[in-house]
Motif scaffolding. Structure first.
Motif, short mmCIF file in Angstrom:
data_model
loop_
_atom_site.label_atom_id
_atom_site.label_comp_id
_atom_site.label_asym_id
_atom_site.label_seq_id
_atom_site.Cartn_x
_atom_site.Cartn_y
_atom_site.Cartn_z
N GLY A 129 0.78 -1.23 0.00
CA GLY A 129 0.00 0.00 0.00
C GLY A 129 0.81 1.28 0.00
O GLY A 129 0.24 2.36 -0.10
N LYS B 165 -13.67 0.33 4.63
CA LYS B 165 -13.57 1.60 3.92
C LYS B 165 -12.11 1.87 3.54
O LYS B 165 -11.22 1.73 4.37
CB LYS B 165 -14.09 2.73 4.81
N GLU B 166 -11.89 2.25 2.29
CA GLU B 166 -10.52 2.56 1.84
C GLU B 166 -10.12 3.94 2.34
O GLU B 166 -10.88 4.89 2.25
CB GLU B 166 -10.47 2.53 0.32
N LYS B 167 -8.90 4.02 2.88
CA LYS B 167 -8.40 5.27 3.42
C LYS B 167 -6.99 5.53 2.91
O LYS B 167 -6.32 4.62 2.44
CB LYS B 167 -8.40 5.24 4.95
N LYS C 102 -2.10 3.58 1.35
CA LYS C 102 -3.50 3.22 1.10
C LYS C 102 -3.80 1.98 1.93
O LYS C 102 -3.04 1.01 1.88
CB LYS C 102 -3.72 2.93 -0.38
N TYR C 103 -4.90 2.04 2.69
CA TYR C 103 -5.27 0.90 3.54
C TYR C 103 -6.78 0.86 3.66
O TYR C 103 -7.49 1.79 3.27
CB TYR C 103 -4.60 1.00 4.91
N ARG C 104 -7.28 -0.23 4.20
CA ARG C 104 -8.71 -0.39 4.44
C ARG C 104 -8.94 -0.55 5.94
O ARG C 104 -8.21 -1.27 6.61
CB ARG C 104 -9.25 -1.60 3.70
#
Length: 155
Positions: free
Chosen positions: A38, A60-62, A54-56
């Motif tokens: 990520g 929800k993707e954040k 980028k992570y979930r």
């Protein structure tokens, strides 16, 4: 591998990753160079470069900002990524934790002796003469704040 990369001080295993970072130029929209798990380097149209993760979390993707390249190196960005992933494994949202830490620091800064003394001075000084008000603040700034101004008030 190019001769320029061979002459540089980039570790041999990282040459494939560093070459795009140093040679990437600005485009119309952000270019994204991915590392692993990520971690990406966003190259903005103005030429600035930002580390993002980028992570979930809870489906929800954040996106978490990790710093600006070259102030934050690849090694530091990977360490920050690993710390964020550790928090995720414990069920903690890294972005929410960062916001909470920032708020805690702001509250602590507003709850130190100097801030409370300045608040007191502003509240009481209207009853004093202007000269006395200046003397009191000057005395606190000279004799008190340098020594105990940063002490936190615990209520």
């Amino acid at each position: 591998m190019s001769k320029a990369l061979q002459k540089s001080r980039i570790p041999q295993g990282f040459a494939a990753f560093f070459h795009p970072i140093t040679s990437t130029t600005a485009r119309c929209k952000p270019a994204k160079l991915t590392d692993a798990q990520g971690l990406t380097l966003w190259v903005m149209p103005n030429g600035s470069k930002y580390w993002r993760l980028k992570y979930r979390f809870l489906g929800k993707e954040k996106l978490l900002a990790l710093g600006v390249y070259p102030e934050v190196s690849l090694k530091e960005a990977r360490l920050k990524r690993d710390e964020a992933r550790r928090l995720l494994s414990e069920g903690i949202d890294p972005s929410a934790k960062r916001q909470e830490d920032k708020l805690t620091a702001q509250v602590a800064a507003a709850n130190n002796f100097e801030a409370i003394a300045k608040e007191w001075h502003a509240r009481e000084s209207h009853e004093w003469s202007a000269a006395h008000s200046v003397r009191v603040m000057s005395a606190m700034a000279t004799h008190i704040f340098p020594f105990i101004g940063a002490l936190l008030h615990k209520s």
